[in-house]
Design an enzyme around this catalytic site. Structure first.
Site, PDB file in Angstrom:
ATOM      1  CD  GLU A 129     -10.987   2.240  -4.918  1.00 43.61           C
ATOM      2  OE1 GLU A 129     -10.028   2.858  -5.418  1.00 43.61           O
ATOM      3  OE2 GLU A 129     -11.460   2.520  -3.804  1.00 43.61           O
ATOM      4  CG  HIS A 170      -9.509   6.658  -7.903  1.00 41.57           C
ATOM      5  ND1 HIS A 170      -9.127   7.970  -7.714  1.00 41.57           N
ATOM      6  CD2 HIS A 170      -9.968   6.217  -6.703  1.00 41.57           C
ATOM      7  CE1 HIS A 170      -9.340   8.306  -6.449  1.00 41.57           C
ATOM      8  NE2 HIS A 170      -9.855   7.267  -5.812  1.00 41.57           N
ATOM      9  CE1 TYR A 200     -12.270   8.535  -0.868  1.00 39.56           C
ATOM     10  CE2 TYR A 200     -11.207   9.945   0.744  1.00 39.56           C
ATOM     11  CZ  TYR A 200     -11.197   8.810  -0.048  1.00 39.56           C
ATOM     12  OH  TYR A 200     -10.116   7.965  -0.005  1.00 39.56           O
ATOM     13  CG  MET A 215      -4.306   1.628  -3.617  1.00 37.29           C
ATOM     14  SD  MET A 215      -4.526   3.354  -3.102  1.00 37.29           S
ATOM     15  CE  MET A 215      -3.600   4.194  -4.375  1.00 37.29           C
ATOM     16  CE1 TYR A 264      -6.138   4.056   3.844  1.00 36.64           C
ATOM     17  CE2 TYR A 264      -4.466   3.011   2.494  1.00 36.64           C
ATOM     18  CZ  TYR A 264      -4.837   3.970   3.421  1.00 36.64           C
ATOM     19  OH  TYR A 264      -3.898   4.830   3.916  1.00 36.64           O
ATOM     20  N   GLY A 265     -10.631   0.323   1.871  1.00 33.73           N
ATOM     21  CA  GLY A 265     -11.690  -0.329   1.125  1.00 33.73           C
ATOM     22  C   GLY A 265     -11.180  -0.782  -0.226  1.00 33.73           C
ATOM     23  NE  ARG A 293      -6.705   4.778   8.085  1.00 35.50           N
ATOM     24  CZ  ARG A 293      -5.896   5.730   7.606  1.00 35.50           C
ATOM     25  NH1 ARG A 293      -4.780   6.030   8.254  1.00 35.50           N
ATOM     26  NH2 ARG A 293      -6.185   6.350   6.483  1.00 35.50           N
ATOM     27  CD  GLN A 299      -2.549   1.628   0.110  1.00 31.54           C
ATOM     28  OE1 GLN A 299      -3.129   0.760  -0.529  1.00 31.54           O
ATOM     29  NE2 GLN A 299      -2.554   2.903  -0.254  1.00 31.54           N
TER      30      GLN A 299
END
Length: 628
Positions: free
Chosen positions: A325, A328, A409, A299, A296-297, A582, A164
């Site tokens: 994602e 992105h 966000y 990446m 994370y959910g 997290r 990560q």
């Protein structure tokens, strides 16, 4: 590369090197991306001096040692530099440098400077006239890399590695200029034990090579310049399942069927995204569903999105994560914030785009409900920190702590929703697509998107005044023109929450029919203070502790712990032992720590058992919560 006349008049840009920098729609990626040198584009989280000398390509030759939890080998860097510049500065955080040589193998002098906490140290290399250098090194205890024992995987037989890199962790295992504004192409040859498969965020067209020492070598290439935090790796006992002509999913064998079923809509999402904002430019869109320790959910690593298994609910109710994602691939990967003070350019634009994909695939009702949840998060954050807190601005001033995802966000997404509501969807979509096209494979700043809006979107002074663009980007709180979500989006759910609040009336039949967004809304709207009997009734009536939807289960456990509900502790312990995300882990430990003599011993006991299973990103947050 094209800039608006208004922006060119107000700001100066130095573009370092110039071969093939076109970012026009449908064009090839530039071989060398521009460097922005305006003050707002400088990255204070990097030691690099890219306006003098910069990395344009990284070629990795690395061996993975699972016993020693070390990567070792070499990185060959291509450099371009201004005339007369003979030193290049890289970012280094804990690397063990053995040698640095030029293309002829001649040793080059280098120094590692003073360590700055949270940033690492500058690696200054006296390269002379050399523009190709090779660094032989190893990396142990790299914060970007998480080495999992076989017991931490679903299969239980083989170890696992995942990385990560965002925001500044890749400097712990790759010697380069680790700044989002310094885009680089890269290639890699990675060796691993032959029972493991390696994937990276680059394309691989070759079959792995079997070596004589019981290992295999995997090769990858990313021929488009990307921000270095997007170089990612995973290795383990993983298998692949095709989803469509240009998409597929990797996971451990025991999880592959569930993962593929949850991701059935991926190819339709790609089509919807292209319909909205132009071609998908990365070739393939594959994903890997990682072990639960992933922090994370998701990446958005190019061509290989990393996903948490916590999104698998069995009914595709949490696939907004996949839409995010995927989006992105345009906002964040194609056009990237030049530094992290403008991270809303990555995340806020993507959150808006995500919602549009959800609307295309799942309908307006679900999109409106998910937007309403996001708006509630903004309101909750502003109520907590105040509307004048500097951290509530989209463009974050240097040395100001970010308030978190509700601003970067959600406020970012509602900024674009507001602009769309004023100028109309057709005009807005045409503008956003040209933004992606004209800045493709390049870094960007808030000043640039503001100037682009003023030049290419706003039709007159009256509309400019109505839009309040500068106030949205640089101001705190929420401007008064915000396009609020449809109040009817959760009318039925909010009525049910009021009924529970007023009379403790629980409509279990309605709950069974609700979407996940509606259930999350209900759990967020009911009173925060409940007694043991009321909590037991909720759990029994709605079967909350048995939920397979991790978003809903998390909301229930957080509420239960905030009320010292002893019966929820075993489920909490099980949840924290199997989930490393997290977003879930930190609030639950915080809820326990906030309960003083009741919760703190529980938190410390659980964390002592689970800490080793979490990624360093999660550990860094929870360590600050669980004290002593």
């Amino acid at each position: 590369m094209r800039f608006s006349r208004g922006f060119a008049a107000a700001f100066s840009l130095l573009l370092v090197s110039a071969c093939n920098m076109s970012g026009d729609a449908g064009g090839d990626a530039p071989k060398v991306a521009p460097i922005l040198t305006t003050e707002d584009a400088k990255d204070d989280q990097s030691f690099a001096q890219p306006e003098l000398a910069r990395v344009t390509h990284v070629d990795l030759e690395l061996d993975l040692d699972f016993d020693k939890q070390t990567v070792s080998g070499s990185a060959m860097l291509d450099i371009i530099a201004e005339k007369g510049v003979d030193i290049v500065v890289l970012d280094d955080d804990g690397l063990k440098i053995e040698t640095i040589t030029d293309a002829d193998g001649k040793p080059l002098d280098f120094t590692v400077g003073e360590v700055v906490e949270g940033k690492g140290a500058p690696l200054s290399i006296t390269m002379g006239d050399a523009r190709e250098i090779t660094i032989t090194y190893s990396a142990s205890d790299a914060a970007a890399l998480q080495w999992l024992s076989p017991e931490q995987t679903a299969g239980g037989k083989h170890p696992y590695l995942l990385s990560q890199g965002q925001a500044t962790l890749n400097r712990t295992w790759i010697p380069t200029q680790d700044s989002p504004g310094i885009r680089q192409t890269w290639a890699a040859r990675i060796t691993a034990p032959d029972e493991l498969t390696v994937v990276m965020s680059g394309l691989s067209e070759d079959e792995p090579e079997t070596l004589d020492d019981g290992r295999r070598a995997f090769t990858f290439e990313m021929d488009k310049p990307v921000a270095p935090y997007l170089i990612a790796i995973a290795a383990g006992d993983i298998v692949f399942k095709e989803l469509g002509p240009r998409s597929g999913v990797w996971s451990e064998p025991s999880m592959i069927d569930a993962a593929a079923a949850e991701l059935t809509d991926t190819e339709a999402m790609i089509d919807a995204a292209e319909k909205l904002y132009g071609d998908y430019r990365w070739g393939r869109y594959d994903m890997i569903v990682l072990p639960p320790a992933f922090p994370y959910g998701g990446m958005e690593n190019p061509v290989m999105t990393f996903l948490t298994p916590t999104f698998i609910a069995g009914d595709r109710s949490l696939t907004g994560l996949v839409a995010h994602e995927l989006a992105h691939s345009w906002s964040g990967n194609l056009v990237t914030n030049a530094n992290w003070t403008d991270s809303w350019l990555n995340e806020g634009v993507t959150s808006y785009f995500e919602n549009r994909i959800v609307e295309e695939i799942y309908g307006k009702k679900r999109a409106d409900q998910e937007a309403a949840l996001s708006f509630a998060a903004i309101e909750d954050t502003l109520a907590e920190v105040g509307t004048d807190d500097p951290g509530t601005a989209l463009h974050q001033p240097v040395n100001v702590d970010s308030i978190g995802s509700a601003i970067v966000y959600d406020k970012g997404a509602f900024f674009l929703r507001t602009v769309e509501s004023i100028v109309g969807r057709d005009r807005f979509d045409a503008w956003l697509q040209q933004w992606f096209d004209n800045h493709a494979f390049q870094p960007a700043t808030s000043a640039m998107i503001l100037a682009d809006m003023e030049e290419n979107l706003v039709k007159d002074e009256a509309e400019a005044e109505q839009l309040q663009l500068r106030e949205w980007i640089y101001g705190t709180g929420l401007p008064d023109n915000v396009a609020r979500p449809d109040p009817a989006a959760f009318a039925e759910v909010d009525a049910a929450a009021r009924a529970f609040s007023d009379k403790r009336k629980l409509d279990t039949e309605a709950w069974d029919k609700w979407t996940s967004a509606e259930r999350q809304r209900f759990l967020a709207k009911i009173p925060r203070k409940l007694n043991e009997a009321e909590l037991a009734g909720l759990d029994e009536g709605l079967k909350l502790s048995a939920s397979t939807n991790n978003e809903e289960l998390f909301l229930w456990l957080e509420l239960a712990l905030q009320n010292k509900y002893e019966a929820a502790v075993p489920t909490t312990e099980q949840f924290l032992a199997r989930v490393g995300r997290r977003k879930f882990v930190a609030p639950l430990f915080e809820a326990l720590m906030d309960q003083g003599a009741w919760g703190q011993p529980i938190a410390k006991r659980i964390y002592a058992k689970t800490r080793a299973s979490y990624h360093s990103v999660t550990q860094g947050t929870v360590d600050g919560l669980v004290k002593g």
